[in-house]
Design a protein around this motif. Structure first.
Motif, short mmCIF file in Angstrom:
data_model
loop_
_atom_site.label_atom_id
_atom_site.label_comp_id
_atom_site.label_asym_id
_atom_site.label_seq_id
_atom_site.Cartn_x
_atom_site.Cartn_y
_atom_site.Cartn_z
N LYS A 99 0.88 -1.17 0.00
CA LYS A 99 0.00 0.00 0.00
C LYS A 99 0.91 1.22 0.00
N PRO A 100 0.44 2.36 -0.41
CA PRO A 100 1.32 3.55 -0.38
C PRO A 100 1.92 3.76 1.01
N GLY A 101 3.24 3.74 1.09
CA GLY A 101 3.93 3.97 2.36
C GLY A 101 4.07 2.75 3.24
N TRP A 102 3.58 1.59 2.80
CA TRP A 102 3.58 0.37 3.62
C TRP A 102 3.81 -0.87 2.79
N PHE A 103 4.43 -1.84 3.39
CA PHE A 103 4.35 -3.23 2.97
C PHE A 103 3.95 -3.98 4.22
N TYR A 104 3.06 -4.94 4.08
CA TYR A 104 2.70 -5.70 5.27
C TYR A 104 2.43 -7.15 4.94
N TYR A 105 2.60 -8.00 5.96
CA TYR A 105 2.34 -9.42 5.87
C TYR A 105 1.01 -9.67 6.55
N GLU A 106 0.15 -10.35 5.82
CA GLU A 106 -1.18 -10.62 6.34
C GLU A 106 -1.48 -12.11 6.22
N LYS A 107 -2.07 -12.64 7.27
CA LYS A 107 -2.47 -14.04 7.27
C LYS A 107 -3.86 -14.14 7.85
N ASP A 108 -4.75 -14.77 7.12
CA ASP A 108 -6.14 -14.94 7.54
C ASP A 108 -6.79 -13.61 7.90
N GLY A 109 -6.48 -12.57 7.13
CA GLY A 109 -7.07 -11.26 7.35
C GLY A 109 -6.47 -10.46 8.48
N GLU A 110 -5.44 -10.99 9.12
CA GLU A 110 -4.80 -10.29 10.24
C GLU A 110 -3.41 -9.82 9.83
N ARG A 111 -3.12 -8.56 10.08
CA ARG A 111 -1.80 -8.01 9.78
C ARG A 111 -0.84 -8.43 10.89
N LEU A 112 0.18 -9.21 10.50
CA LEU A 112 1.11 -9.76 11.47
C LEU A 112 2.52 -9.20 11.35
N HIS A 155 9.74 2.30 10.33
CA HIS A 155 9.06 1.42 11.28
C HIS A 155 9.05 0.00 10.73
N THR A 156 9.44 -0.96 11.56
CA THR A 156 9.35 -2.37 11.21
C THR A 156 8.77 -3.11 12.40
N TYR A 157 7.81 -3.98 12.14
CA TYR A 157 7.20 -4.75 13.21
C TYR A 157 6.81 -6.13 12.67
N VAL A 158 7.05 -7.17 13.48
CA VAL A 158 6.57 -8.52 13.20
C VAL A 158 6.01 -9.08 14.51
N ASP A 159 4.86 -9.69 14.42
CA ASP A 159 4.24 -10.31 15.58
C ASP A 159 5.22 -11.29 16.23
N PRO A 160 5.31 -11.28 17.55
CA PRO A 160 6.25 -12.17 18.24
C PRO A 160 6.14 -13.65 17.84
N SER A 161 4.95 -14.09 17.49
CA SER A 161 4.77 -15.50 17.12
C SER A 161 5.47 -15.86 15.81
N LEU A 162 5.86 -14.85 15.03
CA LEU A 162 6.49 -15.09 13.73
C LEU A 162 7.96 -14.68 13.68
N ARG A 163 8.48 -14.19 14.78
CA ARG A 163 9.86 -13.74 14.78
C ARG A 163 10.81 -14.91 14.55
N GLY A 164 11.92 -14.62 13.91
CA GLY A 164 12.90 -15.65 13.59
C GLY A 164 12.63 -16.34 12.26
N GLN A 165 11.64 -15.88 11.52
CA GLN A 165 11.29 -16.49 10.24
C GLN A 165 11.65 -15.59 9.05
#
Length: 102
Positions: A6-19, A37-47
């Motif tokens: 999206k303009p100004g963003w890239f994001y990872y989405e799974k099952d409709g949830e931005r992770l 800004h960079t963020y990844v849900d803790p459940s996906l860190r290390g991937q």
């Protein structure tokens, strides 16, 4: 994995949830993308999802003849650790690179 742009963003989405997400601003007359800004849900860190998101911004910059300035601690560390991978687009760290939370 679905990375969405999206303009100004890239994001990872799974099952409709931005992770995971990376945001950037355009600067210097649209010649620089500032990773702020960079963020990844803790459940996906290390991937390597955060790196894939940063790489998406870098690929966008490459395709448009732009440079990338890391103004986020994660992106700044990534650019330093893998200098050869980002040498063609990297600018010096931004002023907030050491204070941004991961």
């Amino acid at each position: 994995m679905a990375i969405i742009q999206k303009p100004g963003w890239f994001y990872y989405e799974k099952d409709g949830e931005r992770l995971g997400e990376v945001s950037y601003l355009k600067a210097a007359h649209n010649q620089v993308l500032v990773l702020n800004h960079t963020y990844v849900d803790p459940s996906l860190r290390g991937q390597n999802i955060a790196r894939q998101l940063v790489d998406a911004v870098c690929d966008l910059a490459r395709s448009q003849g732009q440079k990338v300035q890391p103004d986020c601690r994660y992106a700044a560390a990534l650019f330093k650790r893998y200098q050869e991978d980002y040498a063609d687009v990297a600018l010096e760290d931004g002023p907030k690179a050491n204070s941004c939370s991961i």
